[in-house]
Design an enzyme around this catalytic site. Sequence first.
Site, PDB file in Angstrom:
ATOM      1  N   ASP A  38      20.714  34.673  20.709  1.00 55.18           N
ATOM      2  CA  ASP A  38      21.912  33.850  20.538  1.00 55.18           C
ATOM      3  C   ASP A  38      21.910  33.287  19.130  1.00 55.18           C
ATOM      4  OD1 ASP A  38      23.954  32.471  22.843  1.00 55.18           O
ATOM      5  OD2 ASP A  38      23.914  31.537  20.863  1.00 55.18           O
ATOM      6  N   TYR A 171      41.193  39.445  20.824  1.00 57.98           N
ATOM      7  CA  TYR A 171      40.195  39.568  21.890  1.00 57.98           C
ATOM      8  C   TYR A 171      40.501  40.760  22.795  1.00 57.98           C
ATOM      9  CZ  TYR A 171      37.487  38.023  26.017  1.00 57.98           C
ATOM     10  OH  TYR A 171      36.631  37.936  27.080  1.00 57.98           O
ATOM     11  N   LYS A 175      38.041  43.980  23.372  1.00 51.45           N
ATOM     12  CA  LYS A 175      37.514  44.314  24.689  1.00 51.45           C
ATOM     13  C   LYS A 175      37.970  45.698  25.141  1.00 51.45           C
ATOM     14  CE  LYS A 175      35.035  40.681  25.558  1.00 51.45           C
ATOM     15  NZ  LYS A 175      33.560  40.800  25.550  1.00 51.45           N
ATOM     16  N   THR A 205      33.075  29.584  31.876  1.00 51.36           N
ATOM     17  CA  THR A 205      32.150  29.495  30.751  1.00 51.36           C
ATOM     18  C   THR A 205      32.808  28.674  29.651  1.00 51.36           C
ATOM     19  OG1 THR A 205      32.959  31.432  29.529  1.00 51.36           O
ATOM     20  CG2 THR A 205      31.343  31.844  31.280  1.00 51.36           C
TER      21      THR A 205
END
Length: 303
Positions: A38, A171, A175, A205
């Site tokens: 990360d 995005y 994806k 999230t």
Amino acid sequence: MTGICAGRVAVVTGAGRGLGRAHALALAAEGAHVVVNDLGVAADGAGASAGPAQRVADEIRAHGGRAVAHSGDITTTDGAASLVATALDTYGRLDTLVNNAGFLRDRMLVNLDEDDWDAVIRVHLKGHFLPLRHAAAHWRAEAKSGRTPAARVINTASGAGLLGSVGQGNYSAAKAGIIGLTLVAAAELARYGVQINAIAPAARTRMTERTFAATMAAPADGEFDAMAPENVSPLVVWLSSADSAGVTGRVFEAEGGRITVMEGWRPGPTEDTGSRRTPAGAGEAARRLLATAEEPGPVYGAR
């Protein structure tokens, strides 16, 4: 420690929080040695910190597992190479790569500037390609040396990549690209013992809490939390394991207790005249075909 991933070495990118953290913990609970990657950025990709990766690695070790932190930038060649090297140098092997890192910079298209486009494409699409590229080179070398691996890659797509999402052009494009990359990589790398699949998860999230705040609220005590990221991880763990032999080039949706095998573009209604059409004739044919074709799923956020 025993489990379906006992003895396997798994790398998880974006594992400091959210889905990545859940995947790393679940893999460790099933016996995997985990490289926790990360970069420690904010929700929009700003800043960096080694803290999130180190905290998850420490959490795994506190529960009796084996883990090492990696805080390199996997959207760079050096960072992706060092990620794979960390697994090999620490544990002597690499069996599973879970590509999960990402962040959002949502804008309507007319307000989406080039920097926001480039940043999101970079972290999601390039951030999948480079770790996959370096892991694949290692696995190909292993196969050519007579040590064909039982390697697994799990890529993280999204419903936005399958259907589109208003306000998320960057995005959604990234994806959708990940799905295309998954299909190509599965076809190219099968000969080297590598299986590659993608998931399109839905969970609460840091990336989704604002977009889906109304529908992703935590449940009351004792109720099933359908939007907990931990619900997605069992499928990721199984796809990461040797038990998933024979499953490759697939895309799964995962949400709560639901798993769906997604079926991609397939030929629908068709007409062939055997000769060139006029524009008007092409339009007439298109209208006839559309009249019998299935309606596409609605774009997320469209009214």
